[in-house]
Every structure is written in structure tokens, then in C-alpha cells.
Design a protein around this motif. Structure first.
Motif, mmCIF file in Angstrom:
data_model
loop_
_atom_site.group_PDB
_atom_site.id
_atom_site.type_symbol
_atom_site.label_atom_id
_atom_site.label_comp_id
_atom_site.label_asym_id
_atom_site.label_seq_id
_atom_site.Cartn_x
_atom_site.Cartn_y
_atom_site.Cartn_z
ATOM 1 N N MET A 542 1.034 -1.228 -0.025
ATOM 2 C CA MET A 542 0.060 0.124 0.140
ATOM 3 C C MET A 542 0.925 1.114 0.021
ATOM 4 S SD MET A 542 -3.223 -1.056 0.033
ATOM 5 C CE MET A 542 -4.035 1.004 0.472
ATOM 6 N N VAL A 543 0.671 2.281 -0.997
ATOM 7 C CA VAL A 543 1.541 3.492 -0.899
ATOM 8 C C VAL A 543 0.491 4.474 -0.459
ATOM 9 C CG1 VAL A 543 2.633 5.044 -2.463
ATOM 10 C CG2 VAL A 543 2.594 2.505 -2.936
ATOM 11 N N HIS A 544 1.129 5.191 0.418
ATOM 12 C CA HIS A 544 0.253 6.493 0.768
ATOM 13 C C HIS A 544 1.167 7.577 1.404
ATOM 14 C CE1 HIS A 544 1.201 5.614 5.269
ATOM 15 N NE2 HIS A 544 1.155 4.511 4.697
ATOM 16 N N LEU A 545 0.393 8.903 1.532
ATOM 17 C CA LEU A 545 1.289 10.049 2.023
ATOM 18 C C LEU A 545 1.813 10.117 3.256
ATOM 19 C CD1 LEU A 545 -1.022 12.493 0.170
ATOM 20 C CD2 LEU A 545 1.423 12.187 -0.348
ATOM 21 N N SER A 546 2.747 10.885 3.656
ATOM 22 C CA SER A 546 3.262 11.169 4.844
ATOM 23 C C SER A 546 3.636 12.572 4.923
ATOM 24 C CB SER A 546 4.330 10.231 5.191
ATOM 25 O OG SER A 546 5.179 10.467 6.383
ATOM 26 N N ARG A 547 3.190 13.248 5.748
ATOM 27 C CA ARG A 547 3.393 14.639 6.091
ATOM 28 C C ARG A 547 3.925 14.969 7.395
ATOM 29 N NH1 ARG A 547 -1.668 13.907 4.818
ATOM 30 N NH2 ARG A 547 -2.501 14.626 2.508
ATOM 31 N N GLY A 548 5.116 15.534 7.511
ATOM 32 C CA GLY A 548 5.897 15.778 8.864
ATOM 33 C C GLY A 548 4.967 17.340 9.311
ATOM 34 N N SER A 549 5.077 17.475 10.500
ATOM 35 C CA SER A 549 4.596 18.754 10.898
ATOM 36 C C SER A 549 5.248 19.458 12.304
ATOM 37 C CB SER A 549 2.952 18.549 11.418
ATOM 38 O OG SER A 549 3.194 17.548 12.480
ATOM 39 N N VAL A 597 8.099 5.925 -15.093
ATOM 40 C CA VAL A 597 8.963 5.285 -14.943
ATOM 41 C C VAL A 597 8.475 3.627 -14.405
ATOM 42 C CG1 VAL A 597 11.165 4.487 -14.141
ATOM 43 C CG2 VAL A 597 10.984 6.856 -15.019
ATOM 44 N N ILE A 598 8.003 3.756 -13.272
ATOM 45 C CA ILE A 598 7.664 2.567 -12.378
ATOM 46 C C ILE A 598 6.229 1.891 -12.721
ATOM 47 C CG2 ILE A 598 7.932 1.369 -10.309
ATOM 48 C CD1 ILE A 598 9.885 3.550 -9.694
ATOM 49 N N PRO A 599 6.204 0.867 -13.365
ATOM 50 C CA PRO A 599 4.764 0.216 -13.397
ATOM 51 C C PRO A 599 3.878 0.247 -12.148
ATOM 52 C CG PRO A 599 6.365 -1.295 -14.406
ATOM 53 C CD PRO A 599 7.071 -0.186 -13.510
ATOM 54 N N GLY A 600 2.662 0.717 -12.254
ATOM 55 C CA GLY A 600 1.640 0.565 -11.000
ATOM 56 C C GLY A 600 1.476 1.871 -10.546
ATOM 57 N N PHE A 601 2.291 2.842 -10.874
ATOM 58 C CA PHE A 601 2.332 4.254 -10.492
ATOM 59 C C PHE A 601 1.542 5.328 -11.364
ATOM 60 C CE2 PHE A 601 5.506 2.449 -7.679
ATOM 61 C CZ PHE A 601 5.245 3.037 -6.490
ATOM 62 N N SER A 602 0.866 4.859 -12.118
ATOM 63 C CA SER A 602 0.111 5.735 -13.160
ATOM 64 C C SER A 602 -0.827 6.602 -12.355
ATOM 65 C CB SER A 602 -0.659 5.100 -14.426
ATOM 66 O OG SER A 602 -1.508 4.070 -13.679
ATOM 67 N N ASP A 603 -1.150 7.692 -12.579
ATOM 68 C CA ASP A 603 -1.939 8.915 -12.011
ATOM 69 C C ASP A 603 -1.220 9.023 -10.422
ATOM 70 O OD1 ASP A 603 -3.616 9.822 -13.725
ATOM 71 O OD2 ASP A 603 -4.970 7.974 -13.370
ATOM 72 N N PHE A 604 -0.121 8.594 -10.156
ATOM 73 C CA PHE A 604 0.458 8.644 -8.789
ATOM 74 C C PHE A 604 0.030 9.794 -7.984
ATOM 75 C CE2 PHE A 604 4.559 8.227 -6.306
ATOM 76 C CZ PHE A 604 4.111 7.837 -5.345
ATOM 77 N N ASN A 605 0.018 11.041 -8.143
ATOM 78 C CA ASN A 605 -0.437 12.086 -7.573
ATOM 79 C C ASN A 605 -1.863 12.110 -7.264
ATOM 80 O OD1 ASN A 605 1.774 14.116 -6.758
ATOM 81 N ND2 ASN A 605 2.360 14.105 -9.040
ATOM 82 N N THR A 606 -2.563 11.649 -7.905
ATOM 83 C CA THR A 606 -3.983 11.610 -7.746
ATOM 84 C C THR A 606 -4.317 10.441 -6.817
ATOM 85 O OG1 THR A 606 -4.575 12.294 -10.065
ATOM 86 C CG2 THR A 606 -6.583 11.742 -8.872
ATOM 87 N N LYS A 607 -4.054 9.275 -7.250
ATOM 88 C CA LYS A 607 -4.070 8.196 -6.461
ATOM 89 C C LYS A 607 -3.747 8.151 -4.892
ATOM 90 C CE LYS A 607 -3.181 4.887 -9.407
ATOM 91 N NZ LYS A 607 -2.520 3.621 -9.983
ATOM 92 N N VAL A 608 -2.491 8.643 -4.893
ATOM 93 C CA VAL A 608 -2.176 8.731 -3.504
ATOM 94 C C VAL A 608 -2.669 9.577 -2.710
ATOM 95 C CG1 VAL A 608 -0.218 10.523 -3.505
ATOM 96 C CG2 VAL A 608 0.390 8.322 -2.499
ATOM 97 N N ARG A 609 -3.428 10.689 -2.980
ATOM 98 C CA ARG A 609 -4.343 11.662 -2.473
ATOM 99 C C ARG A 609 -5.621 11.080 -1.922
ATOM 100 N NH1 ARG A 609 -0.824 15.051 -5.124
ATOM 101 N NH2 ARG A 609 0.165 16.634 -4.009
ATOM 102 N N ASP A 612 -6.878 6.475 1.805
ATOM 103 C CA ASP A 612 -5.776 5.336 2.362
ATOM 104 C C ASP A 612 -4.680 5.199 1.377
ATOM 105 O OD1 ASP A 612 -6.759 4.753 4.991
ATOM 106 O OD2 ASP A 612 -8.406 3.827 4.056
ATOM 107 N N GLY A 613 -4.542 5.925 0.257
ATOM 108 C CA GLY A 613 -3.545 5.875 -0.632
ATOM 109 C C GLY A 613 -4.263 4.708 -1.804
ATOM 110 N N PHE A 614 -3.120 3.883 -2.313
ATOM 111 C CA PHE A 614 -3.680 2.758 -3.193
ATOM 112 C C PHE A 614 -2.625 1.482 -3.191
ATOM 113 C CE2 PHE A 614 -0.346 3.376 -6.343
ATOM 114 C CZ PHE A 614 0.375 4.564 -5.937
#
Ligand SMILES: Nc1nc2c(c(=O)[nH]1)N[C@H]1C(S)=C(S)[C@@H](COP(=O)(O)OP(=O)(O)OC[C@H]3O[C@@H](n4cnc5c(=O)[nH]c(N)nc54)[C@H](O)[C@@H]3O)O[C@H]1N2
Ligand SMILES: Nc1nc2c(c(=O)[nH]1)N[C@H]1C(S)=C(S)[C@@H](COP(=O)(O)OP(=O)(O)OC[C@H]3O[C@@H](n4cnc5c(=O)[nH]c(N)nc54)[C@H](O)[C@@H]3O)O[C@H]1N2
Ligand SMILES: [Mo]
Length: 691
Positions: A542-549, A597-609, A612-614
Motif C-alpha cells: 500500500m502506498v500512501h502519503l506522509s506529512r511531517g509537521s 518510469v515504474i509500473p503501477g504508479f500511473s496517476d500517482f499524484n491523484t491516487k496517493v491523495r 488510504d492511498g492505493f
């Protein structure tokens, strides 16, 4: 555990031994997390940090790679050791120029790993000049030009080695490997070489992809879960909450371990009423106290008993359809097991009774959905690859892959170690990846394979590599054979450590040594006035975002992405085809490139937002497709290995204490094992070894 030679001072005052715990977590776990937080960060920062840990708009826990529960997240989605990992990073203590001016390197070398880590966050780039006794401050630009100068002076790019630890974000890892390949080498050793490398090797050969095939819901809905060589109570505590759900759904759990680890026996969820006042939940229904190194024997013995059952009731035990449609090598494997496995040897090699082994075989035969989880207790055996391949064979025989509630689950360690590999941190990435990288960036990546961790040490030892750069980690303390590794690093012209905390690797420098202080997962990352976020991949793809604060420990810290891009600009100059500056100030741009470049990451910026990510594609899990040499799931015939023990001898195993994170020592107490005030302990069983 870590250093055993008398060159190091020990922390121990007085080791106190009491009874080991029969359960994990519970109220003491909450108290310990709060105490460590308060000690390191004070009340306000503790409250703010723990509230953001593993939340959708927060940061990914730097503790381990166990996934967050999809859908609803609990208010406190963390554990005692996650809280310790955060306190270690978010500490308000600092190590700056005054500290280095006061402590010569030779003095620091005499300190323990615990003491070094306790000093606080690194705040300034520091340099140890040839012949100098102390580190002194250096500007970022000067540091970059020093590194670029040393790299350009090499006779070949293959004389440089670039290490990665597993906390590096996807974005930083992708830019790092891009810089390294644009420079001209595949010398990319990583912490995975010491960790789940054998899982990757075993799985690529058998199922065509080196990653686990299950998700959290699969674990929750399994009939039978084998947990071999893993200590989740300490190392993946959130896994215990998942297992609690599996149990509530009727799963049977069998733990395979030489030690009765507290977390495997009983779990008290501190976030539930019964965890506070009750006895907790029993996790393992059966505990197979296996002899060290006996797991391959167990798996082969089980395969034999499953085959015997099939022979007794043909057509009822094996998944013939799956074997015919999706597998290769079954006949040879079955013949091998039939002709070589002798149950008396299996009993000796495993130290288990034949009844225990038969009951486990019966459980496997009765189960419609089986998962095998494993970690270092299997991967770090000398015959780890063969052992894991025999575990996979047990699943394949009964079609236990690519269907809900079943599959393989190597439980990863570092929080983004799996993502780093996906991003290309590997000394032998396939040509398809390198071709795509070259097309995207108009560079020419080298095609010959690079050096892994052990070969890197050999190359530095032999003078064949002389620049060492580490993106995180603690290379000298984490790799085998500390003395050889130290000598190898000291032989280098330049060693560079990109780090958050002081550790032993900073003290074992080449002719010139550099420490470059970086932001960590919890820190706010602002580039060009805009807050940036990074992504990570957990143990279940599962790929998801991480934001430090949090406010960084010093204004001089740079993000790992900024450090890589800054160095690359200095190394390649303004005419380089890669737009380093643009990537540095906008991580979305990096993700756009990753998507191409990497298979499975199409639309990365949209999907990861998405909340729960993708999930990344996993051919065996998604469609029972196996990208192996045969195009099928492979059974691999491996001769049996185990560790016979001569009379009068014992076998030694090592393990993590409850109060450490790899080479990072959080404290000197291992409350699960009843040890206080020291880590250098040897447990000996008072019973004479039966074999
Ligand atoms: N708190 C904390 N969390 C961590 C880490 C940490 O150091 N501290 N490290 C992270 C990392 S990088 C990793 S890789 C994971 C590691 O997670 P684990 O693999 O759970 O870590 P270990 O403590 O090495 O546990 C190995 C287990 O294998 C058992 N074992 C030893 N020999 C054998 C054997 O021959 N057969 C079997 N069946 N079992 C055996 C040991 O008794 C022990 O319970 O944890 C991650 N999470
Ligand atoms: N003695 C011993 N050796 C081991 C192990 C062990 O338990 N004990 N475990 C083995 C295993 S399973 C593994 S995976 C490897 C791990 O090997 P490594 O990853 O090399 O080691 P760690 O101890 O995890 O690294 C800790 C250091 O990483 C730095 N760091 C932490 N967070 C960040 C960050 O966000 N960015 C940057 N740039 N630096 C950061 C800090 O300076 C800290 O001192 O070690 C292996 N070897
Ligand atoms: Mo690991």
C-alpha cells in the motif's frame, strides 16, 4: 547483541533480572510511550506528535512497515515502540558545533551506541578533515563541492558506493538512485541486504515477485496463520491488533519460534477496555518451540504429511487444478519429498514431537485459507532462501495464493524498505526499469550489476572503492563483521553520512568524513515556500502519503530530496538533462516522473491523495499470474539443511531487545524478558539440550 569486543564501553551498571512477561502491550506500554515522549520532547510536542502518528493527514510511523488499518483509523494508531521511534527522532535535544568542539572523535568512539543516540538531533553539516581530531562545521555548498570533487576524481564511477537505509521516502530514494545511475554505477547496497534479502530471492524464483501477497483484510479473514521466526510484540506491535481480529473471526494461529515471545502468547490491547483490566487475548493457539535452524525440516516434514494424506484420500487434499494450471516443478518436488524426507530426522532437526508436527499438518489440511508470516528468524538463517521456498511450496500445494485470506507474508522491517526497492534501490535492477529511467531522463544508466553490502565492504577493504555515501542508517554497526567494515571505511578517501542522529558510523570515517543532517519523517518539509509531502510503501504494497509537521531541530537541516538534488547539481553542472532544481522544489514533479518510469504508479499524484492511498499491482495476488522463468509458480527442490549440535554443545541465537531499533538503543530495559539496566545478557536454558 551489537558490539561484543572490548573496544567498546558497556552501559551496564547493574543488570536486574526478574520474571519474563507472559503478555505484550497493556497499560505499561502506554506508560512507557508517554514517559519516553515526555523525556525527549516535553508535553506539548509529545501531544502534537502522537496525535499525528499514522493518521491520514499525519506522518507515517518510522517504526515498522506494518500497514495502517484501511478505512476507519483509531484515534491512536500507534504502539509503544512506534512512540519510542518518534520520541527518538522528535527529541528536542541537539548535537551542534559546540558538542563536536568539546568531544574529540576518539572520545566519542569510547561511548556506547545508547549514549551517542541520546545526545540528540544533528543540527549542522560537519566535516572531519584529514588528520583532524574533531568534526567542525562546514557550509552545504562547500560540502557538496567536496563530495563532487572526490567523485569526479575517481578512475571509475564503480569506485563509489551508495548505501540506503529503509526510512528514506519514495521521492528521496527515486532521486538518489537517479543521481547514482546518472553518475554511472549500480553500487546500491541497502539495509535489505541484511534483512529480507532472502525473502526477495526466494519469492522472485517461486512466485515472480519479491513482495508479500496478502493485505490486512486477508490476515483478518484467514483460517490458519503460521507465524515463523517473528516477534511482533516488540517489532510489529500493531500486527497484534490485526491478529486479535483474525482470532475473533475464528482463525487459528500457530507460532514457530525457539522462544516463547510475550507478544505471541497473550496480547492486551491498551486501547480497549479488556486490555486494561483483563487478561488480554491469547494469540497463539499452538506454540511450536522449534530448534534454531530447524524450520526447513519442519516445512519439508509437513509437505510429506500432506502428501501422505493425499495418498490416503486421493483428490481431497491437494489443489490439483491450481497445480496443473499455475505451477511448474510439482512432480519433481513431490518425488523429492517422498524419497528424501524421513520423519525421524525431522523430529530431531526440529526438536518437536511427531504429534506436534502431525497436528500442524492436520491444521494445514483442514484450512481453506492459510497465510504464512515470517521475518528474521527465517531470513537470517544460512539456509533462509531454501527454508522460505519450502514454506511457499506448502502454500502452493493447496492453492493458497491469489485468493482472499491466503498467501505469503514476509513482514518487513524498516518503514519504507519495500518502497525503496520499488524505487530502484537495488544493485541489480532489471533492464526494463533502467530503460524506462533512461527514456524519462535522457541519461544512460549502466547495465552491469553493482555491489551489495558485503561486496561493497570487500571492495572498500581491498581499495577498489574509496568513496562511501550513506542515505541514513548506521553501516558499521548494522553490517556483519564490524572490525572488517570499520577498517574498510577508514581506508576510503571520503565517507559521507546523511543522518538525523549521531551514531557509530560517523566516528569511523575515511580520510575526510562528512555528516549531513537531514529532516526526518516527523519534520515539516518546506521547499520554496511550499509544504511538501512524501510517500511510503508498507509491507503489503500500500502506498500512501506522509506529512511531517514539527519544527525542525535547526534551520540548517535539509530534506533528503534537497540533499540529493543539491549534490547532483554540483556534480553534473547546469547543462544536465535532469531538472534537479525543479524536482527539489516540487515533489509532485518527482511523482509525475515515477508514474512514467515504474509500473503501477500511473496517476500517482491523484491516487496517493485518496484517503488510504492505493495498492500496487501484485500479479500472483491479483490474477494468479506468475512472472517467473517458467511463467508459473515454481516448486524448487532444495536439499534439507539444519544445524546438528554435537554433544555438550549449545546453539547461540541473537535477538533484538525490546528497547532497541536495530542499532539504535532506546533504553536498557527489556521488560518483556524481565531484564532491567543492561543489554549484554546471555540467556541459557537450564535444561540440558535433548539432542
Ligand atoms: N521495536 C523495534 N521494532 C522493529 C525493529 C527493532 O529493532 N525494534 N526492527 C525493524 C526491522 S528492520 C525488522 S527487519 C523487523 C524485525 O522483526 P523480527 O524478525 O520479529 O525481529 P527479531 O527480533 O530479529 O525476531 C526474530 C524472531 O525469530 C526467532 N528466531 C531466532 N532463530 C529462529 C529460528 O531458527 N527459527 C525460528 N522459527 N525462529 C527463530 C527469535 O526468537 C525472534 O523471536 O522489526 C522492525 N521493527
Ligand atoms: N547489531 C545489529 N545489526 C543489525 C540489526 C540489529 O538489530 N542489530 N538489524 C539488521 C536489520 S534487520 C536491518 S534492516 C539493518 C538496518 O540497518 P540500518 O538501516 O543501517 O540501521 P539503523 O540502526 O536502522 O539506522 C539508524 C540510523 O539511521 C539514521 N536515521 C534515522 N532516521 C533517518 C531518516 O529519516 N533519514 C536519515 N537520513 N537518517 C535517518 C539515524 O542517524 C540512526 O542512527 O541492520 C541489520 N543489522
Ligand atoms: Mo530489517
Amino acid at each position: 547483541m551489537t558490539d561484543t569486543t572490548d573496544r567498546y564501553t558497556f552501559d551496564e551498571d547493574e543488570v536486574v533480572v526478574s520474571h519474563e512477561k507472559s503478555y505484550a502491550a497493556g497499560v505499561p506500554a502506554v506508560l512507557v510511550s508517554l514517559r519516553r515522549g515526555l523525556e525527549q520532547m516535553g508535553p506539548v510536542r509529545t501531544a502534537r506528535t502522537l496525535a499525528k502518528l499514522n493518521q491520514r493527514r499525519g506522518f507515517d510511523c518510522p517504526g515498522c512497515a506494518w500497514p495502517e488499518t484501511p478505512g476507519h483509523r483509531k484515534h491512536a494508531e500507534f504502539c509503544e515502540n512506534g512512540a519510542k521511534a518518534v520520541a527518538e527522532e522528535a527529541t528536542t535535544r541537539t548535537v551542534g558545533p559546540e558538542f563536536f568542539a568539546a568531544h574529540p572523535v576518539t572520545e566519542l568512539l569510547g561511548r556506547t551506541d545508547y549514549w551517542l543516540g541520546q545526545q540528540g538531533r544533528l543540527t549542522h553539516p560537519m566535516v572531519l578533515l584529514p588528520g583532524a581530531t574533531h568534526y567542525e562545521p562546514i557550509g552545504w555548498d562547500e560540502a557538496f563541492s567536496l563530495i563532487a570533487g572526490e567523485l569526479r576524481a575517481l578512475a571509475s564511477p564503480d569506485e563509489a558506493v551508495f548505501y540506503t537505509s529503509g526510512r528514506t521516502s519514495n521521492e528521496a530514494a527515486f532521486m538518489y538512485q537517479l543521481m547514482i545511475r546518472a553518475f554511472g554505477t549500480n553500487n546500491l547496497p541497502d539495509c535489505s541486504n541484511m534483512c529480507h534479502e532472502s525473502s526477495g530471492s526466494a519469492l522472485v524464483e517461486t512466485i515472480g515477485i519479491g513482495k508479500g501477497s496478502v493485505s490486512v483484510p486477508d490476515i483478518e479473514n484467514a483460517d490458519l496463520i503460521l507465524i515463523a521466526g517473528q516477534n511482533p510484540g516488540t517489532n510489529h506491535p500493531r500486527m497484534l491488533s490485526t491478529l486479535e481480529k483474525s482470532k475473533a473471526n475464528g482463525a487459528k494461529v500457530i507460532a514457530i519460534n525457539p522462544l516463547p515471545e510475550a507478544g505471541l502468547l497473550r496480547f492486551k490491547d491498551p486501547q480497549k477496555v479488556h486490555g486494561v483490566v483483563g487478561d488480554g487475548v491469547q494469540i497463539a493457539d499452538e506454540f511450536l518451540q522449534i530448534r534454531i535452524g530447524g524450520d526447513q525440516a519442519l516445512f519439508q516434514g509437513l509437505a510429506k504429511l500432506v502428501l501422505d494424506a493425499e495418498d490416503a484420500h486421493p483428490g481431497t487434499v491437494l489443489d490439483h487444478e491450481f497445480l496443473t494450471e499455475h505451477c511448474a516443478g510439482w512432480d519433481d518436488y513431490a518425488a523429492h519429498i517422498r524419497s528424501t524426507v524421513d520423519l525421524d530426522t525431522i523430529v530431531t532437526a526440529t526438536g518437536l514431537t511427531i504429534e506436534q508436527i502431525r497436528q500442524t499438518a492436520d491444521a494445514l489440511i483442514a484450512s481453506r485459507r492459510t497465510i504464512i508470516c515470517w521475518a528474521m528468524g527465517l531470513t537470517q538463517q544460512t539456509h533462509g532462501v531454501a527454508t522460505i521456498q519450502d514454506a511457499v511450496a506448502l502454500l502452493l500445494m493447496r492453492g493458497m495464493i491469489g485468493k482472499p485470506g491466503a498467501g505469503v507474508s514476509p513482514v518487513r522491517g524498516h518503514s519504507n524498505v519495500q518502497g525503496d526497492r520499488t524505487m530502484g534501490i537495488w544493485e541489480k535492477m532489471p533492464d526494463a526499469f533502467l530503460d524506462a529511467l533512461d527514456t524519462e531522463f535522457s541519461i544512460t544508466s549502466p547495465r552491469h550489476h553493482g555491489l551489495d553490502a558485503v561486496d561493497s565492504i570487500r571492495a572498500m577493504r581491498d581499495g577498489k572503492a574509496s568513496v562511501f555515501i550513506a542515505m541514513g542508517g548506521n553501516f558499521v554497526a548494522a553490517t556483519p563483521d564490524t572490525e572488517v567494515t570499520e577498517a574498510a571505511l577508514r581506508r576510503c578517501a571520503l565517507t559521507v553520512q546523511v543522518s538525523t542522529k549521531l551514531n557509530r558510523s560517523h566516528l569511523v570515517a575515511g580520510r575526510t568524513g562528512l555528516i549531513l543532517p537531514s529532516l526526518g519523517r516527523t519534520d515539516k518539509d518546506v521547499q520554496n515556500g511550499r509544504k511538501q509531502q512524501v510517500t511510503v510503501e508498507d509491507s503489503m504494497s500500500m502506498v500512501h502519503l506522509s506529512r511531517g509537521s514539527l519544527k525542525p531541530a535547526s534551520e540548517h537541516l535539509r530534506s533528503e530530496v534537497a540533499i540529493v538534488c543539491g549534490l547532483a547539481q554540483e556534480l553534473f553542472g547546469p547543462e544536465h538533462p535532469v531538472a534537479w532544481q525543479e524536482f527539489m522544489v516540487d515533489y509532485d514533479r518527482i511523482r509525475d516522473s515515477i508514474a512514467r518510469v515504474i509500473p503501477g504508479f500511473s496517476d500517482f499524484n491523484t491516487k496517493v491523495r485518496q484517503p488510504d492511498g492505493f495498492a500496487l499491482p501484485h500479479p500472483p495476488r491479483d490474477e494468479r499470474r506468475f512472472d517467473t522463468t517458467t511463467g508459473r509458480a515454481n516448486f524448487v527442490v532444495n536439499p534439507l539443511s539444519w544445524v546438528p549440535v554435537p554433544d555438550g554443545k549449545l546453539i547461540l541465537q541473537t535477538m533484538r531487545s525490546h528497547d532497541q531499533y536495530n542499532t539504535t538503543i532506546y533504553g536498557l530495559d527489556d521488560r518483556y524478558r524481565g531484564i532491567k539496566g543492561g543489554r549484554r545478557v546471555l540467556f541459557i536454558n537450564e535444561l540440558e539440550s535433548p539432542h
